[in-house]
Design an enzyme around this catalytic site. Structure first.
Site, PDB file in Angstrom:
ATOM      1  N   ASN A   1       1.766  -0.258 -22.855  1.00 23.01           N
ATOM      2  CA  ASN A   1       1.086   0.673 -21.927  1.00 23.01           C
ATOM      3  C   ASN A   1      -0.373   0.278 -21.729  1.00 23.01           C
TER       4      ASN A   1
ATOM      5  N   TYR B   1       4.830  16.548 -22.863  1.00 22.41           N
ATOM      6  CA  TYR B   1       6.296  16.555 -22.864  1.00 22.41           C
ATOM      7  C   TYR B   1       6.827  16.705 -24.295  1.00 22.41           C
TER       8      TYR B   1
ATOM      9  N   LEU C   1       3.230  -8.614  -9.549  1.00 23.11           N
ATOM     10  CA  LEU C   1       3.041  -7.297 -10.180  1.00 23.11           C
ATOM     11  C   LEU C   1       3.597  -6.158  -9.342  1.00 23.11           C
TER      12      LEU C   1
ATOM     13  N   SER D   1      15.473  -1.232 -13.999  1.00 21.52           N
ATOM     14  CA  SER D   1      15.153  -2.086 -12.842  1.00 21.52           C
ATOM     15  C   SER D   1      14.257  -3.255 -13.260  1.00 21.52           C
ATOM     16  N   LYS D   2      13.324  -2.998 -14.188  1.00 25.00           N
ATOM     17  CA  LYS D   2      12.464  -4.102 -14.648  1.00 25.00           C
ATOM     18  C   LYS D   2      13.292  -5.109 -15.464  1.00 25.00           C
TER      19      LYS D   2
ATOM     20  N   TYR E   1      13.547   3.157 -14.351  1.00 21.75           N
ATOM     21  CA  TYR E   1      12.424   2.204 -14.236  1.00 21.75           C
ATOM     22  C   TYR E   1      12.670   0.990 -15.125  1.00 21.75           C
TER      23      TYR E   1
ATOM     24  N   THR F   1       7.364  -5.360 -18.575  1.00 24.23           N
ATOM     25  CA  THR F   1       6.959  -4.278 -19.471  1.00 24.23           C
ATOM     26  C   THR F   1       7.739  -4.324 -20.784  1.00 24.23           C
ATOM     27  N   ASP F   2       7.148  -3.721 -21.809  1.00 23.24           N
ATOM     28  CA  ASP F   2       7.867  -3.613 -23.092  1.00 23.24           C
ATOM     29  C   ASP F   2       9.027  -2.622 -23.001  1.00 23.24           C
ATOM     30  N   GLU F   3       9.057  -1.803 -21.939  1.00 23.30           N
ATOM     31  CA  GLU F   3      10.075  -0.752 -21.861  1.00 23.30           C
ATOM     32  C   GLU F   3      11.491  -1.325 -21.704  1.00 23.30           C
TER      33      GLU F   3
ATOM     34  N   PRO G   1       0.016  19.046 -19.508  1.00 25.97           N
ATOM     35  CA  PRO G   1       1.458  19.179 -19.763  1.00 25.97           C
ATOM     36  C   PRO G   1       1.983  18.121 -20.729  1.00 25.97           C
TER      37      PRO G   1
ATOM     38  N   SER H   1       6.374   1.883 -10.540  1.00 25.43           N
ATOM     39  CA  SER H   1       6.007   1.747 -11.953  1.00 25.43           C
ATOM     40  C   SER H   1       6.052   3.028 -12.782  1.00 25.43           C
TER      41      SER H   1
ATOM     42  N   LEU I   1       0.843  -1.215   0.000  1.00 24.22           N
ATOM     43  CA  LEU I   1       0.000   0.000   0.000  1.00 24.22           C
ATOM     44  C   LEU I   1       0.872   1.257   0.000  1.00 24.22           C
ATOM     45  N   THR I   2       1.721   1.355  -1.005  1.00 28.26           N
ATOM     46  CA  THR I   2       2.473   2.600  -1.235  1.00 28.26           C
ATOM     47  C   THR I   2       1.469   3.630  -1.740  1.00 28.26           C
TER      48      THR I   2
HETATM   49  P1  NAD Z   1       0.961   0.505  -9.850  1.00 28.14           P
HETATM   50  O1  NAD Z   1       2.055   1.473  -9.524  1.00 28.14           O
HETATM   51  O2  NAD Z   1      -0.405   1.005 -10.125  1.00 28.14           O
HETATM   52  O3  NAD Z   1       0.834  -0.563  -8.662  1.00 28.14           O
HETATM   53  C1  NAD Z   1       1.937  -1.125  -8.018  1.00 28.14           C
HETATM   54  C2  NAD Z   1       1.465  -1.804  -6.744  1.00 28.14           C
HETATM   55  O4  NAD Z   1       2.605  -2.400  -6.122  1.00 28.14           O
HETATM   56  C3  NAD Z   1       0.841  -0.843  -5.735  1.00 28.14           C
HETATM   57  O5  NAD Z   1      -0.351  -1.390  -5.210  1.00 28.14           O
HETATM   58  C4  NAD Z   1       1.905  -0.728  -4.646  1.00 28.14           C
HETATM   59  O6  NAD Z   1       1.367  -0.484  -3.349  1.00 28.14           O
HETATM   60  C5  NAD Z   1       2.579  -2.098  -4.732  1.00 28.14           C
HETATM   61  N1  NAD Z   1       3.961  -2.060  -4.232  1.00 28.14           N
HETATM   62  C6  NAD Z   1       4.934  -1.162  -4.563  1.00 28.14           C
HETATM   63  N2  NAD Z   1       6.050  -1.442  -3.879  1.00 28.14           N
HETATM   64  C7  NAD Z   1       5.787  -2.545  -3.120  1.00 28.14           C
HETATM   65  C8  NAD Z   1       6.557  -3.322  -2.218  1.00 28.14           C
HETATM   66  N3  NAD Z   1       7.832  -3.007  -1.941  1.00 28.14           N
HETATM   67  N4  NAD Z   1       5.988  -4.403  -1.639  1.00 28.14           N
HETATM   68  C9  NAD Z   1       4.699  -4.724  -1.913  1.00 28.14           C
HETATM   69  N5  NAD Z   1       3.921  -4.021  -2.750  1.00 28.14           N
HETATM   70  C10 NAD Z   1       4.457  -2.941  -3.348  1.00 28.14           C
HETATM   71  O7  NAD Z   1       1.528  -0.336 -11.072  1.00 28.14           O
HETATM   72  P2  NAD Z   1       0.761  -0.977 -12.334  1.00 28.14           P
HETATM   73  O8  NAD Z   1       0.685   0.024 -13.395  1.00 28.14           O
HETATM   74  O9  NAD Z   1      -0.458  -1.672 -11.862  1.00 28.14           O
HETATM   75  O10 NAD Z   1       1.849  -2.064 -12.777  1.00 28.14           O
HETATM   76  C11 NAD Z   1       1.850  -3.367 -12.222  1.00 28.14           C
HETATM   77  C12 NAD Z   1       2.967  -4.177 -12.854  1.00 28.14           C
HETATM   78  O11 NAD Z   1       2.782  -4.239 -14.254  1.00 28.14           O
HETATM   79  C13 NAD Z   1       4.357  -3.558 -12.617  1.00 28.14           C
HETATM   80  O12 NAD Z   1       5.261  -4.619 -12.378  1.00 28.14           O
HETATM   81  C14 NAD Z   1       4.667  -2.870 -13.938  1.00 28.14           C
HETATM   82  O13 NAD Z   1       6.057  -2.841 -14.168  1.00 28.14           O
HETATM   83  C15 NAD Z   1       3.949  -3.763 -14.920  1.00 28.14           C
HETATM   84  N6  NAD Z   1       3.480  -3.112 -16.173  1.00 28.14           N
HETATM   85  C16 NAD Z   1       2.735  -1.962 -16.113  1.00 28.14           C
HETATM   86  C17 NAD Z   1       2.272  -1.389 -17.303  1.00 28.14           C
HETATM   87  C18 NAD Z   1       1.408  -0.152 -17.294  1.00 28.14           C
HETATM   88  O14 NAD Z   1       1.110   0.392 -18.370  1.00 28.14           O
HETATM   89  N7  NAD Z   1       0.944   0.333 -16.158  1.00 28.14           N
HETATM   90  C19 NAD Z   1       2.586  -1.979 -18.535  1.00 28.14           C
HETATM   91  C20 NAD Z   1       3.347  -3.156 -18.545  1.00 28.14           C
HETATM   92  C21 NAD Z   1       3.781  -3.723 -17.352  1.00 28.14           C
HETATM   93  P1  TYD Z   2       3.264   7.472 -19.020  1.00 25.28           P
HETATM   94  O1  TYD Z   2       1.788   7.321 -18.825  1.00 25.28           O
HETATM   95  O2  TYD Z   2       4.086   8.038 -17.910  1.00 25.28           O
HETATM   96  O3  TYD Z   2       3.805   6.034 -19.460  1.00 25.28           O
HETATM   97  P2  TYD Z   2       5.286   5.589 -20.012  1.00 25.28           P
HETATM   98  O4  TYD Z   2       6.223   6.702 -19.887  1.00 25.28           O
HETATM   99  O5  TYD Z   2       5.639   4.460 -19.097  1.00 25.28           O
HETATM  100  O6  TYD Z   2       5.060   5.175 -21.419  1.00 25.28           O
HETATM  101  O7  TYD Z   2       3.502   8.388 -20.289  1.00 25.28           O
HETATM  102  C1  TYD Z   2       2.961   8.048 -21.561  1.00 25.28           C
HETATM  103  C2  TYD Z   2       3.495   9.048 -22.573  1.00 25.28           C
HETATM  104  O8  TYD Z   2       2.954  10.351 -22.270  1.00 25.28           O
HETATM  105  C3  TYD Z   2       5.005   9.206 -22.526  1.00 25.28           C
HETATM  106  O9  TYD Z   2       5.492   9.415 -23.860  1.00 25.28           O
HETATM  107  C4  TYD Z   2       5.218  10.469 -21.702  1.00 25.28           C
HETATM  108  C5  TYD Z   2       3.990  11.299 -22.018  1.00 25.28           C
HETATM  109  N1  TYD Z   2       3.525  12.186 -20.905  1.00 25.28           N
HETATM  110  C6  TYD Z   2       3.306  13.556 -21.149  1.00 25.28           C
HETATM  111  O10 TYD Z   2       3.489  14.057 -22.289  1.00 25.28           O
HETATM  112  N2  TYD Z   2       2.885  14.340 -20.110  1.00 25.28           N
HETATM  113  C7  TYD Z   2       2.672  13.829 -18.866  1.00 25.28           C
HETATM  114  O11 TYD Z   2       2.301  14.605 -17.935  1.00 25.28           O
HETATM  115  C8  TYD Z   2       2.877  12.439 -18.643  1.00 25.28           C
HETATM  116  C9  TYD Z   2       2.641  11.819 -17.281  1.00 25.28           C
HETATM  117  C10 TYD Z   2       3.297  11.643 -19.700  1.00 25.28           C
END
Ligand code: NAD
Ligand code: TYD
Length: 354
Positions: free
Chosen positions: A189, A217, A86, A163-164, A160, A134-136, A215, A90, A40-41
């Site tokens: 994404n 970027y 998961l 680390s992944k 990020y 992630t694809d990143e 905003p 992130s 629960l961060t």
């Molecule tokens: P999120 O940031 O919404 O959620 C992360 C969760 O992990 C939170 O509930 C947080 O409390 C918990 N957490 C963080 N640190 C922790 C710790 N030390 N111990 C226990 N719990 C902890 O992230 P998300 O967007 O739901 O992503 C989930 C996973 O999917 C991640 O591994 C991310 O790399 C991967 N992913 C995300 C996306 C995306 O577009 N969001 C795409 C591809 C992969």
């Molecule tokens: P984001 O949702 O942070 O995902 P990721 O960087 O992991 O792909 O950002 C998606 C795209 O949107 C990325 O190219 C950065 C851009 N972006 C903005 O232009 N303005 C913003 O305020 C944010 C959060 C992202």
């Protein structure tokens, strides 16, 4: 204890994607026990799971994946035989500010889970450690129509994605060295309900609602490949059950958008749903300083998942984004609650100099 067919530890289940995975598993598999383990961060929110919190096959444990003693205690107490991992830090922008937290949670936390699985599962059959990535990790593509495949060389650029990438390597190392039954997926994404509004889509929907600047970027020319979060959760279900040990599966919807084009689609739909005249919020677009090391383009080739396991996305993007915008506009209380407190400080710090 022996009453459940499987005992699956979902880490990060109170986050965006994790909450959709927990909901899917708890409702679809009443004979599985789902143990949601989350620290629960700022990104974790149990409100995301209100509709399933009283289900008899759901358990929540608050804790940190880096806490070895707690993690191994959970493996034995709940007889964990599957992990869907998961939990992570992130958000790319936060990783630029504070890379150490990302190394700690994403690398050391993953290692703690791998270690507990290896110690508990020695000699046991039918266990699985599923690492959600992630694809990143593959880096950035040019605007040349190429895609990331499962064989694309890792080339992470942000703290990020570094680390992944490191956590993915540890998962493969545990498979290759100790024979741990692992599987990895790398997804594009995600968008949909319950995403923390530091990410592009919920941040912009909320700002349109509040009439605040959007905003963008750089020049808004970066490209992302967007997938509806429930389609990701369905892919995770399929890969967890039918994927092969030691394999990697890419997940994506062949749905690339330049940020600025996506933003215009969001503005059109949000203005319509809010009853604003067409084009009302276009003036909120504000070009700001680019993100450092901003990856130009991500695009996933998910043909392996389609051809081997039959997965395909269920929603067209136009339908998914409309549904998503409606959800955020209908759930303003959720948004107002998560944007209180720490978020306001983050927002000021992140956007005041851009
Ligand atoms: P999120 O940031 O919404 O959620 C992360 C969760 O992990 C939170 O509930 C947080 O409390 C918990 N957490 C963080 N640190 C922790 C710790 N030390 N111990 C226990 N719990 C902890 O992230 P998300 O967007 O739901 O992503 C989930 C996973 O999917 C991640 O591994 C991310 O790399 C991967 N992913 C995300 C996306 C995306 O577009 N969001 C795409 C591809 C992969
Ligand atoms: P984001 O949702 O942070 O995902 P990721 O960087 O992991 O792909 O950002 C998606 C795209 O949107 C990325 O190219 C950065 C851009 N972006 C903005 O232009 N303005 C913003 O305020 C944010 C959060 C992202």
């Amino acid at each position: 204890m022996g009453e459940f067919k499987r005992n699956i530890l979902v880490t990060g289940g109170a986050g965006f994607i994790g909450s959709h995975v927990v909901r899917l598993f708890v409702t679809k598999y009443p004979d599985y026990r789902i143990i949601n383990f989350d620290a629960l961060t700022y990104a974790g929110n149990l409100e995301n799971l209100k509709d399933v919190e009283n289900c008899p096959n759901y358990v929540f444990v608050k804790g940190d994946i880096c806490d070895h003693a707690l993690v191994s205690g959970i493996f034995s107490e709940y007889q964990v035989d599957g992990v869907i991992h998961l939990a992570a830090e992130s958000h790319v922008d936060r990783s630029i500010e504070d890379p150490f937290t990302f190394a700690r949670t994403n690398v050391m936390g993953t290692l703690a889970l791998l270690h507990a699985a290896r110690s508990t599962w020695a000699g046991k059959q039918s266990c699985r450690f599923y690492h959600v990535s992630t694809d990143e990790v593959y880096g950035a593509l040019e605007m040349d129509g190429t895609f990331f495949t499962e064989d694309t060389r890792y080339d992470p650029h942000s703290p990020y994605s570094a680390s992944k990438a490191s956590s993915d390597h540890f998962v493969r190392a545990f498979h290759d060295t100790y024979g741990l039954p692992t599987v990895i997926s790398n997804c594009s994404n995600n968008y949909g309900p319950y995403q923390f509004p530091e990410k592009l889509i919920p941040l912009f929907i909320n700002n349109i609602r509040l009439g605040k600047p959007l905003p963008v970027y750089g020049k808004g020319e970066n490209v992302r490949d967007w997938l509806y979060v429930e389609d990701h959760a369905r892919a995770i279900d399929l890969i967890f059950h039918e994927g092969k040990d030691g394999e990697t599966y890419n997940i994506g919807g062949f749905n690339e958008w330049r940020n600025i084009d996506l933003i215009k689609v969001m503005i059109e739909a949000a203005d319509r749903l809010l009853g604003n005249p067409p084009g009302h919020s276009l003036g909120l677009i504000t070009y700001v300083k680019d993100r450092a090391g901003h990856d130009l383009r991500y695009a996933i080739d998910s043909r392996k998942l389609h051809e081997e396991l039959g997965w395909e996305p269920s929603l067209q993007f136009e339908e998914g984004i409309e549904k998503t915008i409606r959800w955020y506009l209908d759930n303003q209380e959720w948004m107002d609650r998560v944007t209180g407190g720490e978020y306001a400080d983050y927002y000021d710090k992140m956007y005041k100099n851009r």
